[in-house]
Write a protein that holds these residues in place. Structure first.
Motif, mmCIF file in Angstrom:
data_model
loop_
_atom_site.group_PDB
_atom_site.id
_atom_site.type_symbol
_atom_site.label_atom_id
_atom_site.label_comp_id
_atom_site.label_asym_id
_atom_site.label_seq_id
_atom_site.Cartn_x
_atom_site.Cartn_y
_atom_site.Cartn_z
ATOM 1 N N ARG A 1 76.381 -45.695 17.710
ATOM 2 C CA ARG A 1 77.026 -46.702 18.564
ATOM 3 C C ARG A 1 78.176 -47.396 17.842
ATOM 4 N NH1 ARG A 1 73.831 -51.673 21.623
ATOM 5 N NH2 ARG A 1 75.676 -52.626 22.593
ATOM 6 N N LYS A 2 78.006 -47.638 16.544
ATOM 7 C CA LYS A 2 79.048 -48.334 15.786
ATOM 8 C C LYS A 2 80.260 -47.455 15.517
ATOM 9 C CE LYS A 2 79.895 -50.729 11.409
ATOM 10 N NZ LYS A 2 79.312 -51.240 10.138
ATOM 11 N N TYR A 3 80.031 -46.186 15.125
ATOM 12 C CA TYR A 3 81.126 -45.337 14.667
ATOM 13 C C TYR A 3 81.672 -44.396 15.736
ATOM 14 C CZ TYR A 3 80.213 -46.917 9.922
ATOM 15 O OH TYR A 3 80.067 -47.691 8.793
ATOM 16 N N VAL A 4 80.870 -44.109 16.771
ATOM 17 C CA VAL A 4 81.346 -43.209 17.827
ATOM 18 C C VAL A 4 81.693 -43.983 19.085
ATOM 19 C CG1 VAL A 4 80.764 -41.195 19.247
ATOM 20 C CG2 VAL A 4 79.951 -41.332 16.885
ATOM 21 N N GLY A 5 80.867 -44.960 19.437
ATOM 22 C CA GLY A 5 81.125 -45.757 20.629
ATOM 23 C C GLY A 5 79.833 -46.087 21.355
ATOM 24 N N ARG A 6 79.952 -46.957 22.346
ATOM 25 C CA ARG A 6 78.784 -47.396 23.107
ATOM 26 C C ARG A 6 78.414 -46.316 24.123
ATOM 27 N NH1 ARG A 6 76.726 -52.531 24.325
ATOM 28 N NH2 ARG A 6 78.504 -53.480 23.268
ATOM 29 N N PHE A 7 77.324 -45.615 23.869
ATOM 30 C CA PHE A 7 76.893 -44.562 24.787
ATOM 31 C C PHE A 7 76.089 -45.189 25.928
ATOM 32 C CE2 PHE A 7 74.254 -44.705 20.967
ATOM 33 C CZ PHE A 7 73.026 -45.070 21.480
ATOM 34 N N SER A 8 76.131 -44.516 27.094
ATOM 35 C CA SER A 8 75.493 -45.059 28.288
ATOM 36 C C SER A 8 74.285 -44.268 28.750
ATOM 37 C CB SER A 8 76.509 -45.102 29.440
ATOM 38 O OG SER A 8 76.963 -43.790 29.744
ATOM 39 N N LEU A 9 74.135 -43.018 28.245
ATOM 40 C CA LEU A 9 73.059 -42.123 28.664
ATOM 41 C C LEU A 9 73.100 -41.860 30.169
ATOM 42 C CD1 LEU A 9 70.066 -43.516 26.535
ATOM 43 C CD2 LEU A 9 71.673 -41.694 25.962
ATOM 44 N N LYS A 10 74.317 -41.746 30.707
ATOM 45 C CA LYS A 10 74.490 -41.474 32.133
ATOM 46 C C LYS A 10 75.206 -40.157 32.400
ATOM 47 C CE LYS A 10 74.682 -46.358 33.480
ATOM 48 N NZ LYS A 10 75.511 -47.431 34.108
ATOM 49 N N HIS A 11 75.681 -39.496 31.340
ATOM 50 C CA HIS A 11 76.419 -38.244 31.523
ATOM 51 C C HIS A 11 75.430 -37.076 31.496
ATOM 52 C CE1 HIS A 11 79.517 -41.050 29.988
ATOM 53 N NE2 HIS A 11 80.274 -40.423 30.862
ATOM 54 N N TRP A 12 74.973 -36.669 32.655
ATOM 55 C CA TRP A 12 73.961 -35.631 32.745
ATOM 56 C C TRP A 12 74.528 -34.279 32.380
ATOM 57 C CZ3 TRP A 12 69.291 -37.590 33.325
ATOM 58 C CH2 TRP A 12 69.186 -38.862 33.917
ATOM 59 N N PRO A 13 73.785 -33.480 31.644
ATOM 60 C CA PRO A 13 74.277 -32.136 31.301
ATOM 61 C C PRO A 13 74.304 -31.242 32.535
ATOM 62 C CG PRO A 13 71.992 -32.419 30.614
ATOM 63 C CD PRO A 13 72.466 -33.762 31.081
ATOM 64 N N ASN A 14 75.317 -30.401 32.627
ATOM 65 C CA ASN A 14 75.422 -29.496 33.773
ATOM 66 C C ASN A 14 74.626 -28.224 33.513
ATOM 67 O OD1 ASN A 14 77.050 -27.908 32.048
ATOM 68 N ND2 ASN A 14 78.872 -29.061 32.685
ATOM 69 N N VAL A 15 74.627 -27.333 34.498
ATOM 70 C CA VAL A 15 73.852 -26.098 34.399
ATOM 71 C C VAL A 15 74.334 -25.246 33.230
ATOM 72 C CG1 VAL A 15 73.221 -23.965 35.593
ATOM 73 C CG2 VAL A 15 73.350 -26.118 36.862
ATOM 74 N N LYS A 16 75.655 -25.218 33.013
ATOM 75 C CA LYS A 16 76.204 -24.440 31.902
ATOM 76 C C LYS A 16 75.668 -24.954 30.573
ATOM 77 C CE LYS A 16 80.533 -23.111 29.655
ATOM 78 N NZ LYS A 16 82.009 -23.275 29.646
ATOM 79 N N ARG A 17 75.587 -26.274 30.417
ATOM 80 C CA ARG A 17 75.069 -26.875 29.183
ATOM 81 C C ARG A 17 73.607 -26.493 28.968
ATOM 82 N NH1 ARG A 17 72.516 -28.238 25.580
ATOM 83 N NH2 ARG A 17 72.589 -30.112 24.294
ATOM 84 N N ILE A 18 72.817 -26.500 30.018
ATOM 85 C CA ILE A 18 71.408 -26.142 29.901
ATOM 86 C C ILE A 18 71.259 -24.682 29.490
ATOM 87 C CG2 ILE A 18 69.231 -25.901 31.133
ATOM 88 C CD1 ILE A 18 70.031 -28.782 30.583
ATOM 89 N N LYS A 19 72.044 -23.800 30.114
ATOM 90 C CA LYS A 19 71.961 -22.370 29.786
ATOM 91 C C LYS A 19 72.362 -22.128 28.337
ATOM 92 C CE LYS A 19 72.757 -20.496 34.428
ATOM 93 N NZ LYS A 19 73.668 -19.700 35.285
ATOM 94 N N GLU A 20 73.445 -22.786 27.895
ATOM 95 C CA GLU A 20 73.860 -22.633 26.499
ATOM 96 C C GLU A 20 72.800 -23.179 25.553
ATOM 97 O OE1 GLU A 20 78.736 -22.873 26.814
ATOM 98 O OE2 GLU A 20 77.585 -24.698 26.449
ATOM 99 N N GLY A 21 72.213 -24.310 25.912
ATOM 100 C CA GLY A 21 71.183 -24.897 25.076
ATOM 101 C C GLY A 21 69.970 -23.995 24.944
ATOM 102 N N LEU A 22 69.575 -23.376 26.030
ATOM 103 C CA LEU A 22 68.439 -22.454 25.986
ATOM 104 C C LEU A 22 68.734 -21.252 25.102
ATOM 105 C CD1 LEU A 22 67.240 -22.489 29.712
ATOM 106 C CD2 LEU A 22 65.999 -23.367 27.719
#
Length: 241
Positions: free
Chosen positions: A195-216
């Motif tokens: 939070r200090k060095y990158v920024g205030r994250f909100s945890l609202k940016h949901w991963p899309n289907v492409k992100r899930i497939k790559e993660g798997l």
């Protein structure tokens, strides 16, 4: 910036990265040696078995965060957006991964102490998965978060826990609870640094289907590596006594 300055900055970055990994390995190596001395063969065998159960599942907790964060930041995506998306992913895959570990451990040995396993699991996953995310940010951002400081705090706390056990002793449950507290503290410290060095994250940016497939894809490959190296240790859950 001149070529010599860039070369010097590159060498400093590499030195910091190598020092961070060395500190992590040294801290964990010393700490777990002390844990073995303090807990004895039976209890330490249980810990090794629990970590072996957790290892193949752990890559699915961050869903390839290290590789994806490194790639996306290097490609010029907004670091805060990338980190926020991956933290959101981990927020929901963490409980699922932990539940899967509990089910697998119960199948491997119906007599497993699930409370102890949960505490070990939360601590282990908090320490290992968060450190990978921090390493990805450190390795790709020009303005890096002080990962080496977090690793130093983690190593110091684990070593102190081992020294305390040798001097005063503790049960497996007491060790697991202390390990759990350390894992949670390092997790919150890491989030504060992000939070200090990158920024205030909100945890609202949901991963899309492409992100899930790559993660798997990334997670499956890493999981099979853990299965290959650690599956033999799972039998310790059954034969620890």
């Amino acid at each position: 910036m001149s070529g010599s300055s860039q070369s010097m900055n590159g060498k400093i970055r590499i030195a910091i990265i190598l020092s961070t990994y060395a500190l992590r390995l040294a801290g964990q190596g010393v700490a777990f040696f002390l844990f073995a001395r303090a807990l004895g063969a039976e209890n330490f065998g249980y810990i090794v078995a629990a970590l072996a159960v957790l290892s193949p599942i752990s890559p699915f907790v961050d869903m390839g965060a290290y590789s994806i964060v490194s790639r996306d930041i290097a490609l010029g995506r907004d670091p805060l957006l990338v980190v926020d998306e991956n933290l959101t992913t981990m927020l929901f895959t963490f409980p699922a991964g932990l539940l899967l570990a509990v089910i697998f451990a119960h199948i491997a040995n119906p007599g497993t102490d699930l409370v102890v396993l949960l505490m070990i699991g939360i601590a282990y996953l908090s320490l290992s998965r968060t450190s990978l995310l921090l390493a990805a940010i450190q390795n790709t951002m020009n303005h890096r978060i002080p990962v080496i400081f977090i690793e130093a705090v983690s190593a110091a706390l684990l070593v102190l826990l081992g020294i305390y056990g040798i001097i005063y002793g503790y049960t497996l449950f007491q060790w697991a609870f202390a390990y759990f507290i350390i894992g949670i503290c390092i997790l919150f410290l890491s989030l504060l640094m992000i939070r200090k060095y990158v920024g205030r994250f909100s945890l609202k940016h949901w991963p899309n289907v492409k992100r899930i497939k790559e993660g798997l894809t990334f997670s499956t490959g890493n999981s099979f590596q853990y299965v290959y190296t650690d599956i033999d240790k799972v039998v310790l859950l059954r034969f620890a006594t």
